[in-house]
Design an enzyme around this catalytic site. Structure first.
Site, mmCIF file in Angstrom:
data_model
loop_
_atom_site.group_PDB
_atom_site.id
_atom_site.type_symbol
_atom_site.label_atom_id
_atom_site.label_comp_id
_atom_site.label_asym_id
_atom_site.label_seq_id
_atom_site.Cartn_x
_atom_site.Cartn_y
_atom_site.Cartn_z
ATOM 1 N N SER A 125 33.254 21.502 -1.825
ATOM 2 C CA SER A 125 34.478 22.290 -1.678
ATOM 3 C C SER A 125 34.190 23.602 -0.973
ATOM 4 O O SER A 125 33.091 24.159 -1.104
ATOM 5 C CB SER A 125 35.040 22.574 -3.080
ATOM 6 O OG SER A 125 36.006 23.593 -3.026
ATOM 7 N N TYR A 150 33.946 25.298 -12.290
ATOM 8 C CA TYR A 150 34.160 24.160 -11.379
ATOM 9 C C TYR A 150 33.388 24.389 -10.073
ATOM 10 O O TYR A 150 32.640 23.522 -9.611
ATOM 11 C CB TYR A 150 35.662 23.987 -11.086
ATOM 12 C CG TYR A 150 35.920 23.160 -9.850
ATOM 13 C CD1 TYR A 150 35.712 21.786 -9.851
ATOM 14 C CD2 TYR A 150 36.352 23.749 -8.648
ATOM 15 C CE1 TYR A 150 35.923 21.022 -8.704
ATOM 16 C CE2 TYR A 150 36.564 22.998 -7.513
ATOM 17 C CZ TYR A 150 36.346 21.633 -7.533
ATOM 18 O OH TYR A 150 36.537 20.888 -6.402
ATOM 19 N N LYS A 154 29.970 22.398 -8.103
ATOM 20 C CA LYS A 154 29.861 21.951 -6.703
ATOM 21 C C LYS A 154 28.622 22.564 -6.063
ATOM 22 O O LYS A 154 27.873 21.895 -5.357
ATOM 23 C CB LYS A 154 31.117 22.336 -5.917
ATOM 24 C CG LYS A 154 32.353 21.592 -6.338
ATOM 25 C CD LYS A 154 32.253 20.112 -5.998
ATOM 26 C CE LYS A 154 33.359 19.302 -6.615
ATOM 27 N NZ LYS A 154 33.152 17.865 -6.540
HETATM 28 P P1 NAD Z 1 41.194 13.317 -8.395
HETATM 29 O O1 NAD Z 1 41.101 13.846 -9.772
HETATM 30 O O2 NAD Z 1 42.501 12.828 -7.917
HETATM 31 O O3 NAD Z 1 40.122 12.161 -8.187
HETATM 32 C C1 NAD Z 1 38.895 12.093 -8.890
HETATM 33 C C2 NAD Z 1 38.772 10.695 -9.473
HETATM 34 O O4 NAD Z 1 37.534 10.576 -10.161
HETATM 35 C C3 NAD Z 1 39.880 10.363 -10.488
HETATM 36 O O5 NAD Z 1 40.450 9.124 -10.169
HETATM 37 C C4 NAD Z 1 39.151 10.334 -11.833
HETATM 38 O O6 NAD Z 1 39.751 9.420 -12.723
HETATM 39 C C5 NAD Z 1 37.749 9.925 -11.406
HETATM 40 N N1 NAD Z 1 36.678 10.377 -12.308
HETATM 41 C C6 NAD Z 1 36.470 11.626 -12.806
HETATM 42 N N2 NAD Z 1 35.363 11.649 -13.571
HETATM 43 C C7 NAD Z 1 34.853 10.393 -13.551
HETATM 44 C C8 NAD Z 1 33.724 9.780 -14.137
HETATM 45 N N3 NAD Z 1 32.882 10.459 -14.948
HETATM 46 N N4 NAD Z 1 33.499 8.465 -13.916
HETATM 47 C C9 NAD Z 1 34.331 7.751 -13.129
HETATM 48 N N5 NAD Z 1 35.417 8.275 -12.543
HETATM 49 C C10 NAD Z 1 35.676 9.587 -12.746
HETATM 50 O O7 NAD Z 1 40.628 14.456 -7.419
HETATM 51 P P2 NAD Z 1 40.647 14.532 -5.828
HETATM 52 O O8 NAD Z 1 41.573 15.599 -5.433
HETATM 53 O O9 NAD Z 1 40.811 13.176 -5.253
HETATM 54 O O10 NAD Z 1 39.174 15.067 -5.588
HETATM 55 C C11 NAD Z 1 38.086 14.201 -5.309
HETATM 56 C C12 NAD Z 1 36.806 15.009 -5.220
HETATM 57 O O11 NAD Z 1 36.965 16.021 -4.211
HETATM 58 C C13 NAD Z 1 36.474 15.762 -6.513
HETATM 59 O O12 NAD Z 1 35.072 15.734 -6.685
HETATM 60 C C14 NAD Z 1 36.940 17.170 -6.225
HETATM 61 O O13 NAD Z 1 36.240 18.126 -6.953
HETATM 62 C C15 NAD Z 1 36.677 17.298 -4.738
HETATM 63 N N6 NAD Z 1 37.538 18.307 -4.091
HETATM 64 C C16 NAD Z 1 38.901 18.214 -4.196
HETATM 65 C C17 NAD Z 1 39.704 19.178 -3.597
HETATM 66 C C18 NAD Z 1 41.213 19.109 -3.715
HETATM 67 O O14 NAD Z 1 41.866 20.107 -3.392
HETATM 68 N N7 NAD Z 1 41.799 18.014 -4.123
HETATM 69 C C19 NAD Z 1 39.129 20.226 -2.889
HETATM 70 C C20 NAD Z 1 37.740 20.292 -2.793
HETATM 71 C C21 NAD Z 1 36.944 19.304 -3.395
HETATM 72 C C1 UD1 Z 2 41.990 25.722 -5.669
HETATM 73 C C2 UD1 Z 2 40.650 26.123 -6.220
HETATM 74 C C3 UD1 Z 2 39.557 25.398 -5.479
HETATM 75 C C4 UD1 Z 2 39.769 23.895 -5.560
HETATM 76 C C5 UD1 Z 2 41.159 23.554 -5.072
HETATM 77 C C6 UD1 Z 2 41.481 22.098 -5.320
HETATM 78 C C7 UD1 Z 2 40.891 28.384 -7.102
HETATM 79 C C8 UD1 Z 2 40.460 29.800 -6.973
HETATM 80 N N1 UD1 Z 2 40.478 27.551 -6.146
HETATM 81 O O1 UD1 Z 2 42.051 26.140 -4.316
HETATM 82 O O2 UD1 Z 2 38.309 25.717 -6.036
HETATM 83 O O3 UD1 Z 2 38.789 23.216 -4.799
HETATM 84 O O4 UD1 Z 2 42.157 24.336 -5.758
HETATM 85 O O5 UD1 Z 2 41.580 21.799 -6.661
HETATM 86 O O6 UD1 Z 2 41.579 28.016 -8.026
HETATM 87 N N2 UD1 Z 2 49.615 29.402 -5.321
HETATM 88 C C9 UD1 Z 2 50.782 30.039 -5.721
HETATM 89 N N3 UD1 Z 2 51.505 29.498 -6.745
HETATM 90 C C10 UD1 Z 2 51.122 28.359 -7.388
HETATM 91 C C11 UD1 Z 2 49.932 27.698 -6.968
HETATM 92 C C12 UD1 Z 2 49.202 28.264 -5.943
HETATM 93 O O7 UD1 Z 2 51.145 31.074 -5.166
HETATM 94 O O8 UD1 Z 2 51.817 27.927 -8.314
HETATM 95 C C13 UD1 Z 2 48.848 29.986 -4.207
HETATM 96 C C14 UD1 Z 2 47.432 30.372 -4.613
HETATM 97 O O9 UD1 Z 2 47.388 31.694 -5.054
HETATM 98 C C15 UD1 Z 2 46.684 30.167 -3.289
HETATM 99 C C16 UD1 Z 2 47.466 29.067 -2.571
HETATM 100 O O10 UD1 Z 2 48.729 28.998 -3.217
HETATM 101 O O11 UD1 Z 2 46.781 31.314 -2.529
HETATM 102 C C17 UD1 Z 2 46.778 27.717 -2.668
HETATM 103 O O12 UD1 Z 2 46.469 27.476 -4.037
HETATM 104 P P1 UD1 Z 2 45.858 26.097 -4.555
HETATM 105 O O13 UD1 Z 2 46.668 24.968 -4.022
HETATM 106 O O14 UD1 Z 2 45.683 26.201 -6.020
HETATM 107 O O15 UD1 Z 2 44.449 26.010 -3.822
HETATM 108 P P2 UD1 Z 2 43.219 27.051 -3.821
HETATM 109 O O16 UD1 Z 2 43.425 28.148 -4.763
HETATM 110 O O17 UD1 Z 2 42.951 27.409 -2.414
#
Ligand code: NAD
Ligand code: UD1
Length: 340
Positions: A125, A150, A154
């Site tokens: 991330s 979290y 990572k």
């Molecule tokens: P998500 O929660 O939708 O998907 C994660 C999946 O992993 C889920 O289906 C969950 O059931 C499964 N899971 C969790 N723990 C497990 C375990 N111990 N064994 C087997 N399955 C397990 O999340 P996502 O948004 O699809 O994110 C995927 C990856 O990307 C995560 O590692 C997350 O941290 C990373 N990531 C996501 C974002 C974002 O904004 N969505 C941003 C940066 C990084």
């Molecule tokens: C967040 C996490 C990041 C994680 C990602 C996906 C933090 C500091 N960062 O990113 O580590 O990888 O989610 O899970 O939490 N916002 C509002 N109102 C809301 C929700 C969000 O104003 O109800 C604003 C936030 O302040 C931010 C922007 O929208 O400025 C995006 O927020 P969000 O979607 O939560 O993503 P990040 O904070 O960038």
């Protein structure tokens, strides 16, 4: 045909990546414990692609079960999405996050090692950059000054995988640092389905649009940005998924450890995103400005040159398409995958 094991294959990014993998001729095997997803997702993936895929309900921390999957299937490469991702929850339950995200990755790597599968793509991330450097973030910038457990998981997994590679150059590992994935597959069959009240902006906005939530709170209006709200690099989840195809190609080609940002290099403020959503969908989003959220950084966006030069990856979809597709998914599935 290459066999790709996808941990977290039923999750938001995992499901979209399974679709792209299948459409690009890969054979997909999903492993998910459905702790943050639903088994129905797998049927939706099959419906979109018109192809079959294998899926296991398994927790990656369960070594015996994981070994059985590796012995029953000839795995060529692993994409590791499985993990917990809520920043707020990680502050309340840090041990759960260390156990799931770090121990889970340790077990996965041990099993991979045992079965001599040494090609791995890992979901990292942009959060690993912390607030040490100024955007745009470049892969070579320092990491580790993270603001929550979290983010620390990572960062630790990234460092652990670097050590794994140092100990055995037979590994080929790609670390992908995602910026802000949003939107959904244009079929409206798969998308983001957060449990409870969404923490992230786009699902919150979509739930205001559908009437599930009454209004959005904009976290802070006095940041040092043109309109006072935070700026993020939103990337369409299908673009992000396609970035994984490029990453797999790279991982299969060469041994090494490589890190890439996956973003668009363009930032949008919270107010700009709200306006874009209103324009794309014709829906009004009520909002009020509240206090800043702890740990938020004013401006985050990627430098995407490395992914372009070395992977040939460039995001295609603009903010309008991100909003349109997020809304299409939300309006077709007002209660997500599980029908209330
Ligand atoms: P998500 O929660 O939708 O998907 C994660 C999946 O992993 C889920 O289906 C969950 O059931 C499964 N899971 C969790 N723990 C497990 C375990 N111990 N064994 C087997 N399955 C397990 O999340 P996502 O948004 O699809 O994110 C995927 C990856 O990307 C995560 O590692 C997350 O941290 C990373 N990531 C996501 C974002 C974002 O904004 N969505 C941003 C940066 C990084
Ligand atoms: C967040 C996490 C990041 C994680 C990602 C996906 C933090 C500091 N960062 O990113 O580590 O990888 O989610 O899970 O939490 N916002 C509002 N109102 C809301 C929700 C969000 O104003 O109800 C604003 C936030 O302040 C931010 C922007 O929208 O400025 C995006 O927020 P969000 O979607 O939560 O993503 P990040 O904070 O960038």
């Amino acid at each position: 045909m290459l066999n790709v094991l996808v941990t977290g294959g039923a999750g938001y990014i995992g499901s979209h990546t399974c679709v792209e993998l299948i459409n690009n001729g890969y054979n997909v095997i999903s492993v998910d414990n459905y702790s943050n997803s639903a088994p129905q997702v797998i049927d939706r993936i099959k419906k979109i692609t018109g192809k079959d895929m294998k899926s296991y309900c398994c927790d990656i921390r369960n070594k015996k079960d994981l070994e059985k999957i590796f012995s029953d299937n000839k795995i060529d490469v692993v994409i590791h999405f499985a993990g917990l991702k809520s920043v707020g929850e990680s502050c309340k339950k840090p041990l759960l996050y260390f156990d799931n995200n770090i121990f889970g990755t340790i077990v996965l790597c041990e099993v991979m090692q045992k079965f001599n599968v040494k090609k791995l793509v890992f979901s990292s991330s942009a959060t690993v950059y912390g607030d040490e450097s100024l955007p745009p973030y470049v892969e070579s910038m320092p990491t580790g000054k993270v603001t929550n457990p979290y983010g620390r998981t990572k960062y630790i997994v990234e460092e652990m995988l670097k050590d794994v590679f140092s100990s055995d150059n037979g590994w080929s590992i790609t670390l992908l640092r995602y910026f802000n994935p949003v939107g959904a597959h244009e079929s409206g069959l798969i998308g983001e389905d957060p449990k409870g009240i969404p923490n992230n902006l786009m699902p919150y906005v979509s739930q205001v649009a559908i009437g599930k939530l009454s209004k959005l709170t904009v976290f802070g209006g006095n940041y040092n940005t043109p309109d006072g709200t935070c700026i993020r690099d939103y990337i369409h989840v299908v673009d992000l998924a396609r970035g994984h195809i490029k990453a797999i190609e790279k991982t299969m080609q060469n041994q090494g450890i490589n890190i890439y940002n996956l973003g668009t290099s363009r930032g949008y403020s919270v107010l700009e995103l709200i306006k874009a959503f209103e324009k794309a969908t014709g829906k009004r989003i009520s909002y009020e400005t509240g206090s800043p959220r702890e740990g938020d950084i004013a401006v985050v966006y990627a430098n995407t040159d490395k992914a372009f030069c070395e992977l040939g990856f460039k995001a295609q979809f603009d903010i309008n398409k991100m909003c349109e597709d997020a809304w299409h998914w939300q309006s077709k599935n007002p209660t997500g995958y599980v029908i209330n």
